[in-house]
Design an enzyme around this catalytic site. Structure first.
Site, mmCIF file in Angstrom:
data_model
loop_
_atom_site.group_PDB
_atom_site.id
_atom_site.type_symbol
_atom_site.label_atom_id
_atom_site.label_comp_id
_atom_site.label_asym_id
_atom_site.label_seq_id
_atom_site.Cartn_x
_atom_site.Cartn_y
_atom_site.Cartn_z
ATOM 1 N N VAL A 75 0.873 -0.885 -0.043
ATOM 2 C CA VAL A 75 0.044 -0.230 0.346
ATOM 3 C C VAL A 75 0.830 1.266 0.044
ATOM 4 O O VAL A 75 0.425 2.069 -0.631
ATOM 5 C CB VAL A 75 -0.984 0.433 1.292
ATOM 6 C CG1 VAL A 75 -2.490 -1.321 1.284
ATOM 7 C CG2 VAL A 75 -0.477 0.010 2.812
ATOM 8 N N ASN A 101 -7.180 -0.747 5.940
ATOM 9 C CA ASN A 101 -6.203 -1.431 7.204
ATOM 10 C C ASN A 101 -5.928 -1.647 7.109
ATOM 11 O O ASN A 101 -5.035 -2.009 8.512
ATOM 12 C CB ASN A 101 -7.808 -2.793 7.391
ATOM 13 C CG ASN A 101 -7.254 -3.486 8.036
ATOM 14 O OD1 ASN A 101 -7.461 -3.527 9.789
ATOM 15 N ND2 ASN A 101 -6.155 -4.933 7.633
ATOM 16 N N SER A 153 -6.397 4.672 15.192
ATOM 17 C CA SER A 153 -6.516 3.582 16.279
ATOM 18 C C SER A 153 -6.710 4.564 17.629
ATOM 19 O O SER A 153 -5.792 6.351 17.631
ATOM 20 C CB SER A 153 -5.348 3.765 16.875
ATOM 21 O OG SER A 153 -4.342 2.491 18.328
ATOM 22 N N TYR A 166 4.101 5.394 15.196
ATOM 23 C CA TYR A 166 2.434 4.921 14.876
ATOM 24 C C TYR A 166 1.531 5.887 15.322
ATOM 25 O O TYR A 166 0.567 6.332 14.720
ATOM 26 C CB TYR A 166 2.150 3.622 15.561
ATOM 27 C CG TYR A 166 0.911 2.955 15.446
ATOM 28 C CD1 TYR A 166 0.676 2.370 14.451
ATOM 29 C CD2 TYR A 166 0.077 2.775 16.334
ATOM 30 C CE1 TYR A 166 -0.412 1.166 14.388
ATOM 31 C CE2 TYR A 166 -0.667 2.024 16.779
ATOM 32 C CZ TYR A 166 -0.687 1.403 15.489
ATOM 33 O OH TYR A 166 -1.995 0.287 15.333
ATOM 34 N N ALA A 167 2.012 7.182 16.506
ATOM 35 C CA ALA A 167 0.529 7.331 16.737
ATOM 36 C C ALA A 167 0.420 9.190 15.653
ATOM 37 O O ALA A 167 -0.743 9.238 15.561
ATOM 38 C CB ALA A 167 1.198 7.860 18.257
ATOM 39 N N LYS A 170 -1.289 7.660 12.951
ATOM 40 C CA LYS A 170 -2.895 7.324 13.077
ATOM 41 C C LYS A 170 -3.771 8.490 13.298
ATOM 42 O O LYS A 170 -4.736 8.591 12.995
ATOM 43 C CB LYS A 170 -2.979 6.162 13.913
ATOM 44 C CG LYS A 170 -1.944 5.202 14.363
ATOM 45 C CD LYS A 170 -2.882 4.183 13.082
ATOM 46 C CE LYS A 170 -2.963 2.864 12.884
ATOM 47 N NZ LYS A 170 -3.596 2.002 11.343
ATOM 48 N N ILE A 199 -6.611 -4.827 19.939
ATOM 49 C CA ILE A 199 -7.896 -6.091 19.779
ATOM 50 C C ILE A 199 -7.001 -7.290 19.766
ATOM 51 O O ILE A 199 -5.092 -7.256 19.316
ATOM 52 C CB ILE A 199 -8.005 -5.713 18.453
ATOM 53 C CG1 ILE A 199 -8.531 -4.293 18.470
ATOM 54 C CG2 ILE A 199 -9.157 -6.724 18.048
ATOM 55 C CD1 ILE A 199 -9.966 -4.087 19.007
HETATM 56 N N1 LIG Z 1 -4.887 -5.041 16.825
HETATM 57 C C1 LIG Z 1 -4.934 -4.374 17.506
HETATM 58 O O1 LIG Z 1 -4.635 -3.741 18.960
HETATM 59 C C2 LIG Z 1 -4.973 -2.899 16.454
HETATM 60 C C3 LIG Z 1 -5.278 -1.424 17.669
HETATM 61 C C4 LIG Z 1 -5.361 -0.480 16.883
HETATM 62 C C5 LIG Z 1 -5.180 -0.043 15.556
HETATM 63 N N2 LIG Z 1 -5.368 -1.524 14.260
HETATM 64 C C6 LIG Z 1 -4.892 -1.248 13.032
HETATM 65 O O2 LIG Z 1 -5.951 -2.370 12.804
HETATM 66 C C7 LIG Z 1 -5.288 -3.119 11.923
HETATM 67 C C8 LIG Z 1 -4.713 -3.743 11.324
HETATM 68 O O3 LIG Z 1 -4.201 -4.790 11.915
HETATM 69 P P1 LIG Z 1 -4.004 -6.146 12.773
HETATM 70 O O4 LIG Z 1 -3.985 -6.361 13.956
HETATM 71 O O5 LIG Z 1 -5.119 -7.053 12.013
HETATM 72 O O6 LIG Z 1 -2.711 -6.698 12.170
HETATM 73 P P2 LIG Z 1 -1.928 -7.766 11.858
HETATM 74 O O7 LIG Z 1 -0.246 -7.291 11.234
HETATM 75 O O8 LIG Z 1 -2.616 -8.998 12.052
HETATM 76 O O9 LIG Z 1 -2.339 -7.481 9.741
HETATM 77 C C9 LIG Z 1 -1.575 -6.347 8.926
HETATM 78 C C10 LIG Z 1 -2.699 -6.591 7.536
HETATM 79 O O10 LIG Z 1 -1.593 -5.588 7.071
HETATM 80 C C11 LIG Z 1 -1.858 -5.667 6.190
HETATM 81 N N3 LIG Z 1 0.444 -5.217 5.414
HETATM 82 C C12 LIG Z 1 0.976 -5.005 6.219
HETATM 83 N N4 LIG Z 1 2.247 -4.057 5.670
HETATM 84 C C13 LIG Z 1 1.174 -4.252 4.319
HETATM 85 C C14 LIG Z 1 1.806 -3.337 3.367
HETATM 86 N N5 LIG Z 1 2.362 -2.279 3.306
HETATM 87 N N6 LIG Z 1 1.183 -2.776 2.163
HETATM 88 C C15 LIG Z 1 -0.358 -3.229 2.174
HETATM 89 N N7 LIG Z 1 -0.505 -4.768 3.317
HETATM 90 C C16 LIG Z 1 0.352 -4.458 4.198
HETATM 91 C C17 LIG Z 1 -0.330 -7.255 6.627
HETATM 92 O O11 LIG Z 1 -0.097 -8.232 5.569
HETATM 93 C C18 LIG Z 1 -1.890 -7.891 7.157
HETATM 94 O O12 LIG Z 1 -3.024 -8.552 6.223
HETATM 95 C C19 LIG Z 1 -3.928 -1.722 11.190
HETATM 96 O O13 LIG Z 1 -3.838 -1.000 10.652
HETATM 97 C C20 LIG Z 1 -3.783 -1.527 12.854
HETATM 98 O O14 LIG Z 1 -2.931 -0.246 12.788
HETATM 99 C C21 LIG Z 1 -4.536 -2.752 15.119
#
Ligand SMILES: NC(=O)c1ccc[n+]([C@@H]2O[C@H](COP(=O)([O-])OP(=O)(O)OC[C@H]3O[C@@H](n4cnc5c(N)ncnc54)[C@H](O)[C@@H]3O)[C@@H](O)[C@H]2O)c1
Length: 258
Positions: A75, A101, A153, A166-167, A170, A199
């Site tokens: 992305v 996402n 986030s 990251y902050a 976001k 999460i």
């Molecule tokens: N897990 C949490 O507690 C949490 C909290 C707040 C926000 N988020 C946000 O939710 C979203 C998903 O998080 P998650 O916990 O499912 O993460 P994860 O690491 O389990 O999954 C991340 C996904 O993003 C894809 N990805 C990573 N870099 C990429 C790139 N350069 N191009 C295309 N795809 C890419 C990966 O292939 C994977 O499918 C993220 O934006 C994360 O910042 C997560």
């Protein structure tokens, strides 16, 4: 509306719509893809360095009887995302919903944070959201409809020690959400953000045990959220039922950031 329509749960129906979801090979993105597909949406999803999980996601989505295709695309690559979106429009006809996402973390106090870790997190999380949004912008404008859902986030609202990169990304996504919402509101396009708290996914599983325990202890509900909690909110924002909501940031965090 007649009662049988309520019983048949016609609410949040996405039949005939195509959703593009970034980072849907696992975690929150996959849960959103599955939830949308169960409501009838066709799914085009982006992933990177995760071919095995992507193939599994593709298989599970196809079993739900919708059209599905995974695209390996970074992305943060402007030209790559442009080409991917053109390909998706060719493959699916049109796009109705974009969920930004895909995200990564590279944590560390600013004192020791490397420049490349700052750049990488900004490029994937924030620029990735820009690239994909720009990719569908004219398509949505011309059709005079569309939904953009950005996964931010609570860290982008409250900040977090060790996550200045990251902050920043976001918080930037939240600013971008509100700005693009203002640009596209009169064109029938809504742009909203979801701010998850803590999460249970691979991302949080990679945290040190002590940090994970401290994070959960700080949540008023005293438990991690589930990927379905985010998927349910995304479904609402993608649906016709949320047509008059734009520029909003919905926290889904068990009370963490109130
Ligand atoms: N897990 C949490 O507690 C949490 C909290 C707040 C926000 N988020 C946000 O939710 C979203 C998903 O998080 P998650 O916990 O499912 O993460 P994860 O690491 O389990 O999954 C991340 C996904 O993003 C894809 N990805 C990573 N870099 C990429 C790139 N350069 N191009 C295309 N795809 C890419 C990966 O292939 C994977 O499918 C993220 O934006 C994360 O910042 C997560």
């Amino acid at each position: 509306m007649i009662l049988s329509e309520y019983r048949g749960n016609t609410m949040f129906n996405l039949t005939g719509k195509t959703a593009v979801i970034t980072g849907a090979s696992r975690g929150i993105g996959k849960a959103i893809a599955m939830k949308f597909a169960k409501q009838g949406a066709n799914i085009a999803f982006l992933h990177i360095f995760d071919a095995e999980n992507a193939a599994q996601t593709e298989k599970e989505l196809a079993e739900l009887g919708v059209k599905v295709k995974g695209y390996e695309c970074d992305v943060s690559d402007f030209n790559g995302t442009k080409a991917a979106i053109e390909q998706i429009i060719e493959d699916f006809g049109e796009i109705h919903i974009l969920v930004n996402n895909a995200g990564i973390i590279r944590d560390g106090l600013m004192l020791s944070m490397k420049e490349e870790d700052f750049d990488k997190v900004i490029n994937v999380n924030l620029k990735g959201t820009f690239n994909m949004t720009k990719g569908v912008y004219q398509h949505f404008m011309k059709k005079r409809r569309g939904r953009i859902i950005n996964i931010a986030s609570v860290v982008g609202i409250n900040g977090n020690a060790g996550q200045s990169n990251y902050a920043s990304a976001k918080a930037g996504i939240i600013g971008m959400t509100k700005s693009v919402a203002k640009e596209l509101a009169s064109r029938g396009v809504t742009v909203n953000a979801i701010a998850p708290g803590f999460i249970a996914t691979d991302m949080t599983a990679s945290m040190p045990e002590k940090a994970r325990e401290a994070a959960i202890a700080a949540i008023p509900m005293k438990k991690a959220g589930q990927v379905e909690d985010i998927a349910n909110t995304a479904l609402f924002l993608a649906s016709d039922e949320a047509a008059y909501i734009t520029g909003e940031v919905i926290k889904v965090d068990g009370g963490m950031a109130m």
